[in-house]
Scaffold this active site. Structure first.
Site, short mmCIF file in Angstrom:
data_model
loop_
_atom_site.label_atom_id
_atom_site.label_comp_id
_atom_site.label_asym_id
_atom_site.label_seq_id
_atom_site.Cartn_x
_atom_site.Cartn_y
_atom_site.Cartn_z
N ASP A 279 0.84 -1.21 0.00
CA ASP A 279 0.00 0.00 0.00
C ASP A 279 0.87 1.25 0.00
O ASP A 279 0.52 2.26 -0.62
CB ASP A 279 -0.93 -0.01 1.22
CG ASP A 279 -2.10 0.95 1.06
OD1 ASP A 279 -2.66 1.02 -0.05
OD2 ASP A 279 -2.47 1.61 2.04
N CYS B 236 -10.74 3.09 -5.04
CA CYS B 236 -9.89 3.08 -3.84
C CYS B 236 -10.55 3.85 -2.70
O CYS B 236 -10.90 3.27 -1.67
CB CYS B 236 -8.52 3.67 -4.18
SG CYS B 236 -7.36 3.64 -2.78
N GLU C 123 -8.51 -3.92 -7.21
CA GLU C 123 -8.63 -3.85 -5.75
C GLU C 123 -8.79 -5.26 -5.17
O GLU C 123 -8.20 -5.57 -4.12
CB GLU C 123 -9.81 -2.97 -5.35
CG GLU C 123 -9.60 -1.48 -5.54
CD GLU C 123 -8.66 -0.87 -4.50
OE1 GLU C 123 -8.18 -1.60 -3.62
OE2 GLU C 123 -8.40 0.34 -4.59
#
Length: 220
Positions: free
Chosen positions: A43, A134, A209
């Protein structure tokens, strides 16, 4: 068309993303440490490319007033979000040097290059649609997890992560993002060529995702 149209058209994928096994294990506290640490590192690497995407958004704007939105997002990411992420990683025993030295996993590469490719070749609206899953997805996760009977607060090592995305600051960010994107798409028909293209972009970013969660679980 609007954000709701994009989510509705991709409801199955959207639910798979926002209610993924990785997410559920964050909620009940059973996610393996190794999976979460891998996610945190990847991330951080994702945030670098996210910053580059907002820089591309500034480049694509044709007025100073339009530049303000991506500039605000980029400044916040560089001056606040990244440092918070580094501090949070340190709590998990991951140093800033570790973050810089570990290579991108395949899911990270696929997702970030998808967004950057759209940013370079597509319109400003297309770039924002690629970025949307996101922020909007994490806000939905933050709102959804605390309401679930399986979510544990006591002795859950991930409760700080849940609280961050459930918090007012992030929830309001998602509201603002939705409002802005709705405004950008208001003249576009969902069944037009442009509408179908935006739907494909949203679908592909949502798939990425899901892959991002999966790569964390694969590192258990």
């Amino acid at each position: 068309m609007n954000v709701s149209d994009l989510i509705t058209a991709n409801q199955s994928l959207w639910q798979e993303y926002t209610q993924h096994r990785f997410v559920r294990q964050l909620g009940d506290g059973t996610l393996p440490d190794s999976a979460f640490r891998h996610y945190l590192i990847q991330d951080y690497l994702f945030l670098k490319h996210f910053a580059r995407a907002y820089a591309l958004a500034i480049y694509k704007c044709d007025s100073f007033s339009a530049m303000q939105r991506p500039l605000t997002a980029l400044t916040g990411l560089l001056e606040h979000e990244t440092s918070l992420h580094v501090a949070y990683c340190q709590e998990w025993g991951i140093s800033e040097q570790d973050l810089e030295n570990i290579e991108e996993d395949s899911g990270t590469v696929a997702y970030t290059r998808l967004v950057l490719d759209i940013g370079q070749s597509g319109s400003l609206t297309e770039l924002y649609v690629a970025l949307a899953p996101c922020a909007l997805g994490y806000a939905e996760i933050g709102a959804w997890l605390p309401k679930q009977s399986f979510t544990a607060r006591a002795n859950n090592p991930y409760i700080a992560w849940i609280d961050m995305y459930a918090g007012e600051t992030f929830q309001q960010l998602a509201v603002d993002e939705t409002r802005s994107l709705d405004e950008m798409m208001k003249e576009i028909s969902a069944d037009s060529q442009q509408g179908r293209k935006l739907n494909r972009i949203f679908r592909d970013a949502t798939r990425m995702e899901i892959a991002f969660w999966e790569q964390g679980l694969n590192k258990q």
